[in-house]
Design a protein around this motif. Structure first.
Motif, PDB file in Angstrom:
ATOM      1  N   TYR A 170      18.941   6.957 -51.042  1.00  0.00           N
ATOM      2  CA  TYR A 170      18.867   5.667 -51.735  1.00  0.00           C
ATOM      3  C   TYR A 170      19.237   5.887 -53.199  1.00  0.00           C
ATOM      4  O   TYR A 170      18.998   6.957 -53.760  1.00  0.00           O
ATOM      5  N   ARG A 201      19.866  -1.523 -52.125  1.00  0.00           N
ATOM      6  CA  ARG A 201      19.200  -2.546 -51.325  1.00  0.00           C
ATOM      7  C   ARG A 201      20.206  -3.400 -50.548  1.00  0.00           C
ATOM      8  O   ARG A 201      19.986  -3.724 -49.380  1.00  0.00           O
ATOM      9  N   VAL A 204      21.790  -1.321 -47.625  1.00  0.00           N
ATOM     10  CA  VAL A 204      20.810  -1.105 -46.561  1.00  0.00           C
ATOM     11  C   VAL A 204      20.765  -2.311 -45.630  1.00  0.00           C
ATOM     12  O   VAL A 204      20.776  -2.191 -44.402  1.00  0.00           O
ATOM     13  N   GLN A 205      20.724  -3.490 -46.232  1.00  0.00           N
ATOM     14  CA  GLN A 205      20.669  -4.716 -45.439  1.00  0.00           C
ATOM     15  C   GLN A 205      21.971  -4.951 -44.685  1.00  0.00           C
ATOM     16  O   GLN A 205      21.973  -5.253 -43.483  1.00  0.00           O
ATOM     17  N   VAL A 209      20.341  -2.835 -41.490  1.00  0.00           N
ATOM     18  CA  VAL A 209      19.346  -3.753 -40.934  1.00  0.00           C
ATOM     19  C   VAL A 209      19.991  -4.917 -40.185  1.00  0.00           C
ATOM     20  O   VAL A 209      19.707  -5.153 -39.006  1.00  0.00           O
ATOM     21  N   LEU A 216      12.850  -5.813 -39.550  1.00  0.00           N
ATOM     22  CA  LEU A 216      12.388  -4.786 -40.473  1.00  0.00           C
ATOM     23  C   LEU A 216      10.891  -4.962 -40.698  1.00  0.00           C
ATOM     24  O   LEU A 216      10.445  -5.962 -41.253  1.00  0.00           O
ATOM     25  N   LYS A 218       8.837  -2.411 -42.173  1.00  0.00           N
ATOM     26  CA  LYS A 218       8.365  -1.719 -43.373  1.00  0.00           C
ATOM     27  C   LYS A 218       9.497  -0.905 -43.970  1.00  0.00           C
ATOM     28  O   LYS A 218      10.358  -0.399 -43.257  1.00  0.00           O
ATOM     29  N   GLU A 219       9.498  -0.800 -45.290  1.00  0.00           N
ATOM     30  CA  GLU A 219      10.404   0.129 -45.960  1.00  0.00           C
ATOM     31  C   GLU A 219       9.616   0.901 -47.011  1.00  0.00           C
ATOM     32  O   GLU A 219       8.732   0.356 -47.661  1.00  0.00           O
ATOM     33  N   THR A 220       9.928   2.180 -47.137  1.00  0.00           N
ATOM     34  CA  THR A 220       9.264   3.039 -48.108  1.00  0.00           C
ATOM     35  C   THR A 220      10.319   3.780 -48.902  1.00  0.00           C
ATOM     36  O   THR A 220      11.173   4.454 -48.326  1.00  0.00           O
ATOM     37  N   ILE A 277      15.077   6.266 -48.771  1.00  0.00           N
ATOM     38  CA  ILE A 277      14.398   5.107 -48.210  1.00  0.00           C
ATOM     39  C   ILE A 277      14.187   5.301 -46.712  1.00  0.00           C
ATOM     40  O   ILE A 277      15.093   5.763 -46.003  1.00  0.00           O
ATOM     41  N   SER A 278      12.973   5.005 -46.239  1.00  0.00           N
ATOM     42  CA  SER A 278      12.655   5.036 -44.814  1.00  0.00           C
ATOM     43  C   SER A 278      12.464   3.610 -44.315  1.00  0.00           C
ATOM     44  O   SER A 278      11.781   2.811 -44.970  1.00  0.00           O
ATOM     45  N   LEU A 279      13.060   3.295 -43.184  1.00  0.00           N
ATOM     46  CA  LEU A 279      12.997   1.949 -42.597  1.00  0.00           C
ATOM     47  C   LEU A 279      12.304   2.032 -41.242  1.00  0.00           C
ATOM     48  O   LEU A 279      12.610   2.897 -40.425  1.00  0.00           O
TER      49      LEU A 279
END
Length: 284
Positions: A170, A201, A204-205, A209, A216, A218-220, A277-279
């Motif tokens: 990320y 961001r 990622v989407q 995603v 989705l 959770k994201e960390t 980033i973890s999804l």
């Protein structure tokens, strides 16, 4: 705060010790010297916590290209049926199959450990096969739109209600990194070769995603407190060997969970810290 599961680190060292006892000194020594690398410790811990939280037992799990320590842990310590795949790394397969044999569970093991060469963009498994699919630090290495294709494949092979756990690099701004040498079976012929995609961001989407058609959950985002990775990568590997064992401990000290405010502040100040980033996604 980032998660760190000590049972993973203990398991990594136990693998090395057992292999040495069985006479496989090189394989065992490698595992002891490099038990879990810097970014892998929190990634593995995060992934394991979500797998352990799922009530459905036993689980059928697919690991797409991730470092194999976690998949082996899930078989030996959790008794799950795990398919651990990779695209080309025969040495990694050989090494962890040897660890599996050295554990003494090749026969009569409650779980199963199946290692196969598979391309994430065209998996050979049937629809609705797995309860969980995870892929840690893999999709960002697939060139062109291969990461998007892989997400569609992950959704296809997941059972309804199944969970996907994805980790990718990320950054404040999406960026593709290229190298001037052979990488992942692709030969350098004078033209830079794609090596790694860093996501923001938006990407990622857009790339992960939305194409997956999954929800989705959770994201960390993890980030460095102090810039270590870029400095560490510049050191020749042979000089790092005596210190690699300490990477999981450094990970505990230097990696933290990033909140939205801190990420936004980094963007505003153009501060470039290494991030991941973890999804966690669910197939409806």
């Amino acid at each position: 705060m980032a998660q760190f599961n000590w049972s993973l680190l203990n398991f990594a060292w136990s693998l090395g010790i057992r292999s040495i006892v069985k006479g496989h000194l090189v394989n065992g020594s490698k595992q002891i010297v490099a038990p879990i690398l810097y970014w892998r410790f929190p990634e593995f811990s995060e992934c394991l916590s979500h797998i352990d939280s799922i009530a459905i037992k036993p689980l059928k799990i697919l690991d797409i290209g991730s470092p194999k320590l976690l998949s082996l842990f899930l078989v030996i310590k959790r008794n799950y049926e795990v398919y651990a795949t990779d695209l080309q790394d025969k040495e990694v397969f050989r090494r962890y199959k040897q660890h599996f044999d050295d554990w003494g569970l090749s026969k009569n093991v409650p779980g199963e450990y199946i290692v196969e060469f598979q391309d994430a963009r065209s998996l050979k498994y049937a629809d609705d096969t797995f309860d969980i699919v995870f892929s840690l630090e893999v999709l960002g290495h697939i060139p062109d739109n291969g990461d998007t294709i892989a997400m569609r494949e992950i959704q296809r092979v997941l059972k309804k209600g199944g969970i996907a756990i994805i980790a990718v690099p990320y950054a404040n701004k999406a960026n593709d990194l290229f190298v001037h040498h052979d990488v992942y079976g692709r030969r350098f012929e004078g033209k830079p070769i794609f090596f790694l995609r860093q996501y923001d961001r938006h990407s990622v989407q857009k790339r992960l995603v939305s194409p997956s058609r999954m929800t989705l959950l959770k994201e960390t985002i993890l980030g460095e407190r102090f810039p270590f990775e870029s400095w560490w990568d510049r050191i020749p590997r042979f000089l790092k060997i005596p210190f690699i064992w300490g990477e999981p401990f450094l990970s505990m000290v230097n990696l933290k969970t990033m909140d939205a405010y801190t990420v936004q502040k980094d963007m505003t100040l153009e501060y470039k810290r290494a991030m991941n980033i973890s999804l966690i996604l669910k197939k409806q």
